[in-house]
Design a protein around this motif. Structure first.
Motif, PDB file in Angstrom:
ATOM      1  N   VAL A 130      12.817   8.509   4.839  1.00  9.77           N
ATOM      2  CA  VAL A 130      12.737   7.435   5.288  1.00  9.77           C
ATOM      3  C   VAL A 130      13.615   6.333   4.528  1.00  9.77           C
ATOM      4  CG1 VAL A 130      11.428   5.319   5.392  1.00  9.77           C
ATOM      5  CG2 VAL A 130      10.756   7.299   6.520  1.00  9.77           C
ATOM      6  N   THR A 131      13.668   6.568   3.342  1.00  9.10           N
ATOM      7  CA  THR A 131      14.646   5.924   2.044  1.00  9.10           C
ATOM      8  C   THR A 131      15.841   6.386   2.139  1.00  9.10           C
ATOM      9  OG1 THR A 131      13.601   7.088   0.369  1.00  9.10           O
ATOM     10  CG2 THR A 131      12.284   5.199   1.073  1.00  9.10           C
ATOM     11  N   ASP A 132      16.271   7.307   2.925  1.00  7.68           N
ATOM     12  CA  ASP A 132      17.718   8.089   2.555  1.00  7.68           C
ATOM     13  C   ASP A 132      17.955   8.650   1.492  1.00  7.68           C
ATOM     14  OD1 ASP A 132      18.163   7.018   5.302  1.00  7.68           O
ATOM     15  OD2 ASP A 132      18.914   4.980   4.558  1.00  7.68           O
ATOM     16  N   GLY A 133      16.829   9.157   0.794  1.00  5.80           N
ATOM     17  CA  GLY A 133      16.915  10.065  -0.619  1.00  5.80           C
ATOM     18  C   GLY A 133      16.848   9.015  -1.603  1.00  5.80           C
ATOM     19  N   ARG A 134      16.771   7.863  -1.779  1.00  2.63           N
ATOM     20  CA  ARG A 134      16.649   6.740  -2.545  1.00  2.63           C
ATOM     21  C   ARG A 134      15.262   6.954  -3.697  1.00  2.63           C
ATOM     22  NH1 ARG A 134      18.978   3.925   1.240  1.00  2.63           N
ATOM     23  NH2 ARG A 134      21.204   2.954   0.912  1.00  2.63           N
ATOM     24  N   PHE A 135      14.068   7.382  -2.868  1.00  6.58           N
ATOM     25  CA  PHE A 135      13.050   7.403  -3.638  1.00  6.58           C
ATOM     26  C   PHE A 135      12.223   8.802  -2.959  1.00  6.58           C
ATOM     27  CE2 PHE A 135       8.506   6.076  -4.632  1.00  6.58           C
ATOM     28  CZ  PHE A 135       8.808   5.632  -5.791  1.00  6.58           C
ATOM     29  N   SER A 136      11.272   9.170  -3.897  1.00  6.43           N
ATOM     30  CA  SER A 136      10.532  10.412  -3.275  1.00  6.43           C
ATOM     31  C   SER A 136       9.317  10.045  -4.010  1.00  6.43           C
ATOM     32  CB  SER A 136      11.147  11.933  -3.797  1.00  6.43           C
ATOM     33  OG  SER A 136      10.126  12.866  -3.491  1.00  6.43           O
ATOM     34  N   ALA A 137       8.289  10.039  -3.537  1.00  7.38           N
ATOM     35  CA  ALA A 137       6.858  10.005  -3.793  1.00  7.38           C
ATOM     36  C   ALA A 137       5.668  10.046  -2.673  1.00  7.38           C
ATOM     37  CB  ALA A 137       6.614   8.697  -4.797  1.00  7.38           C
ATOM     38  N   ASP A 191       4.133  -1.669  -4.733  1.00  4.29           N
ATOM     39  CA  ASP A 191       4.998  -1.420  -5.547  1.00  4.29           C
ATOM     40  C   ASP A 191       6.476  -0.560  -4.970  1.00  4.29           C
ATOM     41  OD1 ASP A 191       3.958  -2.839  -7.525  1.00  4.29           O
ATOM     42  OD2 ASP A 191       2.685  -1.214  -8.310  1.00  4.29           O
ATOM     43  N   VAL A 192       5.846   0.392  -4.188  1.00  3.66           N
ATOM     44  CA  VAL A 192       6.965   1.283  -3.698  1.00  3.66           C
ATOM     45  C   VAL A 192       7.956   0.591  -2.809  1.00  3.66           C
ATOM     46  CG1 VAL A 192       7.347   3.453  -2.206  1.00  3.66           C
ATOM     47  CG2 VAL A 192       5.634   3.235  -4.071  1.00  3.66           C
ATOM     48  N   THR A 193       7.462  -0.344  -2.082  1.00  4.82           N
ATOM     49  CA  THR A 193       8.245  -0.656  -1.042  1.00  4.82           C
ATOM     50  C   THR A 193       9.231  -1.773  -1.683  1.00  4.82           C
ATOM     51  OG1 THR A 193       6.494  -2.274  -0.359  1.00  4.82           O
ATOM     52  CG2 THR A 193       6.918  -0.689   1.057  1.00  4.82           C
ATOM     53  N   HIS A 194       8.707  -2.726  -2.577  1.00  2.00           N
ATOM     54  CA  HIS A 194       9.472  -3.538  -3.384  1.00  2.00           C
ATOM     55  C   HIS A 194      10.443  -2.824  -4.645  1.00  2.00           C
ATOM     56  CE1 HIS A 194       6.587  -6.592  -1.941  1.00  2.00           C
ATOM     57  NE2 HIS A 194       7.477  -7.454  -2.298  1.00  2.00           N
ATOM     58  N   TRP A 195      10.118  -1.755  -4.914  1.00  5.39           N
ATOM     59  CA  TRP A 195      11.118  -1.100  -5.741  1.00  5.39           C
ATOM     60  C   TRP A 195      12.105  -0.532  -5.232  1.00  5.39           C
ATOM     61  CZ3 TRP A 195      13.064  -1.776 -10.297  1.00  5.39           C
ATOM     62  CH2 TRP A 195      13.562  -0.690 -10.783  1.00  5.39           C
ATOM     63  N   VAL A 196      11.906   0.339  -3.719  1.00  2.00           N
ATOM     64  CA  VAL A 196      12.937   0.731  -2.944  1.00  2.00           C
ATOM     65  C   VAL A 196      13.928  -0.412  -2.564  1.00  2.00           C
ATOM     66  CG1 VAL A 196      13.371   1.471  -0.697  1.00  2.00           C
ATOM     67  CG2 VAL A 196      11.713   2.508  -1.891  1.00  2.00           C
ATOM     68  N   ARG A 214      11.910  -1.861   5.680  1.00  2.71           N
ATOM     69  CA  ARG A 214      11.171  -1.983   6.701  1.00  2.71           C
ATOM     70  C   ARG A 214      10.721  -0.824   7.498  1.00  2.71           C
ATOM     71  NH1 ARG A 214       8.627  -6.071   9.723  1.00  2.71           N
ATOM     72  NH2 ARG A 214      10.108  -7.351   8.466  1.00  2.71           N
ATOM     73  N   ARG A 215      11.290   0.178   7.486  1.00  6.57           N
ATOM     74  CA  ARG A 215      10.725   1.545   8.091  1.00  6.57           C
ATOM     75  C   ARG A 215       9.538   2.093   7.193  1.00  6.57           C
ATOM     76  NH1 ARG A 215      16.561   2.732   8.189  1.00  6.57           N
ATOM     77  NH2 ARG A 215      16.530   4.227   6.482  1.00  6.57           N
ATOM     78  N   LEU A 216       9.596   1.819   6.101  1.00  3.67           N
ATOM     79  CA  LEU A 216       8.372   2.044   5.218  1.00  3.67           C
ATOM     80  C   LEU A 216       7.186   1.079   5.588  1.00  3.67           C
ATOM     81  CD1 LEU A 216       9.358   2.754   1.535  1.00  3.67           C
ATOM     82  CD2 LEU A 216       8.064   4.373   2.995  1.00  3.67           C
ATOM     83  N   ILE A 217       7.436  -0.150   5.822  1.00  3.70           N
ATOM     84  CA  ILE A 217       6.496  -1.019   6.120  1.00  3.70           C
ATOM     85  C   ILE A 217       5.792  -0.671   7.580  1.00  3.70           C
ATOM     86  CG2 ILE A 217       6.232  -3.235   6.820  1.00  3.70           C
ATOM     87  CD1 ILE A 217       8.204  -4.154   4.336  1.00  3.70           C
ATOM     88  N   ASP A 218       6.722  -0.437   8.480  1.00  2.00           N
ATOM     89  CA  ASP A 218       6.326   0.024   9.931  1.00  2.00           C
ATOM     90  C   ASP A 218       5.575   1.082   9.886  1.00  2.00           C
ATOM     91  OD1 ASP A 218       7.601  -2.286  11.066  1.00  2.00           O
ATOM     92  OD2 ASP A 218       9.532  -1.223  11.579  1.00  2.00           O
TER      93      ASP A 218
END
Length: 426
Positions: A130-137, A191-196, A214-218
């Motif tokens: 969802v984050t296009d590889g920017r974050f993984s957790a 925390d994750v959505t804001h840091w992304v 927005r994709r993470l939020i949805d």
């Protein structure tokens, strides 16, 4: 611009009247079977411009005799709880002991563990995709238990989100499912959505409809078991221009499209100095920082934004101790020293980088693209400790900043909600 499941009304010329809003609400709500239902309305706090008193009155008028229960939940995120006096101002009706008439008005008490129910988990691989590889957790999705319990026993049959849509520094545009995340969410997903969003930087994400955040939020909101509908509002300044009623996605997208028309100011060139005059609904720098977020794209390299808010005397009523310890820095300052800072709430780190803006950190030297100066009630020594400039607010007369566009100076009289961009740059 609207889905088949969305009803809408918009008027740029005169703004919407109460009769306009009543008619669109009646039409939109008629599509939802709410007879005898227990209804929860999720609304913003006082840091958003919106005619919540009008909506509060009309929802009672249109639903009060039809539904079994009509309660409200204030989507505070991590903002301070509102007392009865503040709630009364918010809804435009007397509130005593958390009640107005038969309606209960709840704060989202984000600081209390008993507030939450765990609705599920977004897996690590999905987060990465969802984050296009920017974050993984792996992200646990904890939301206020009033929005639903997957094991049954949910206190409400239907949720209506009622709030405005503006360009937003973390999600691209506010509104819609953002009233669930971060509005009534636990700290992990906040925390994750804001840091992304911080990793992408505000300049790249603000005013963009489809974003990884927005994709993470949805996705997080999709865990909610209770049926949901949206009343999305679009304002131009303080004038209501559009109301969109329908599905969470359809109504939000229609409102975001209208907000993009009304709430983005396109400039011919960037400015060297901008004075952002903040309205009093922003009562600390945590919220008043929007005077930077919305102006950053319009400031030239090496320029300066001055946040003018003599009424602001605190950095953050909730997170001030963290900010005093960390200060304001560009993104790369944190990412280059992650082991040193990873224990700090990531939402705080995101706020820090969003306010400081773009920049670099190399060989121990931090360089910001622009300067951020506070002309507030926050003392000089504290401004300097947290990495921001200081200007005596008593020395500032906003009128002397007016009409100086030819000098590279811009005055924004009510900053914080409209986004300023340079043509050809976005």
């Amino acid at each position: 611009m609207t889905d088949a499941d969305v009803v809408a009304v918009a008027d740029r010329i005169r703004g919407l009247t109460e009769d306009d809003v009543r008619a669109i609400l009646r039409q939109g709500l008629a599509r939802i079977d709410l007879a005898g239902a227990r209804v929860l309305v999720v609304i913003p706090d006082g840091t958003r411009t919106a005619p919540i008193p009008l909506m509060f009155r009309l929802l009672e008028e249109l639903l009060g005799s039809e539904v079994e229960r009509l309660d409200y939940l204030i989507a505070l995120g991590t903002h301070p709880a509102m007392d009865d006096a503040a709630k009364s101002r918010l809804v435009g009706a007397p509130v005593r002991d958390g009640r107005s008439g038969r309606s209960r008005i709840f704060n989202h008490r984000w600081e209390r563990p008993e507030t939450f129910v765990n609705l599920g988990t977004i897996g690590e691989r999905e987060v990465e995709a969802v984050t296009d590889g920017r974050f993984s957790a792996e992200i646990p999705v904890r939301l206020n238990r009033l929005v639903g319990n997957p094991e049954g026993g949910s206190p409400y049959d239907h949720i209506i989100v009622c709030g405005p849509v503006f360009p937003h520094e973390v999600a691209g545009f506010s509104g819609g499912n953002k009233y669930f995340v971060p509005g009534v969410a636990g700290q992990e997903v906040i925390d994750v959505t804001h840091w992304v969003g911080a990793l992408m930087t505000s300049r790249r994400i603000i005013g963009v409809t489809d974003t990884p955040v927005r994709r993470l939020i949805d996705r997080a909101s999709s865990f909610i078991p209770t049926p949901r509908s949206l009343i999305a509002m679009v304002l131009e300044g303080q004038t209501l221009r559009g109301v969109f009623v329908g599905s969470m996605d359809g109504a939000w997208r229609a409102a975001a499209a209208k907000s993009a028309e009304l709430d983005i100011v396109w400039l011919d060139r960037p400015y060297q100095r901008v004075l952002s005059v903040m309205p009093e609904m922003y009562d600390d720098l945590w919220t008043g920082a929007k005077g930077m977020y919305k102006l950053e794209p319009a400031i030239a390299d090496g320029g300066e934004v001055v946040i003018y808010a003599p009424h602001i005397t605190e950095v953050s009523y909730v997170h001030g101790r963290h900010i005093d310890a960390v200060g304001y820095h560009v993104r790369d300052y944190f990412t280059a020293q992650w082991e040193r800072f990873k224990h700090v709430p990531w939402g705080v780190l995101a706020h820090s980088t969003h306010l400081r803006g773009d920049g670099t950190f190399s060989e121990g030297v931090e360089q910001s693209r622009i300067r951020v100066t506070l002309a507030t009630g926050i003392p000089r020594d504290r401004c300097e400790r947290i990495g921001l400039g200081y200007l005596d607010p008593g020395s500032v007369d906003p009128e002397t900043w007016a009409g100086r566009e030819d000098e590279g100076v811009l005055l924004v009289r009510r900053a914080g909600e409209r986004l300023y961009r340079v043509k050809g740059d976005g």
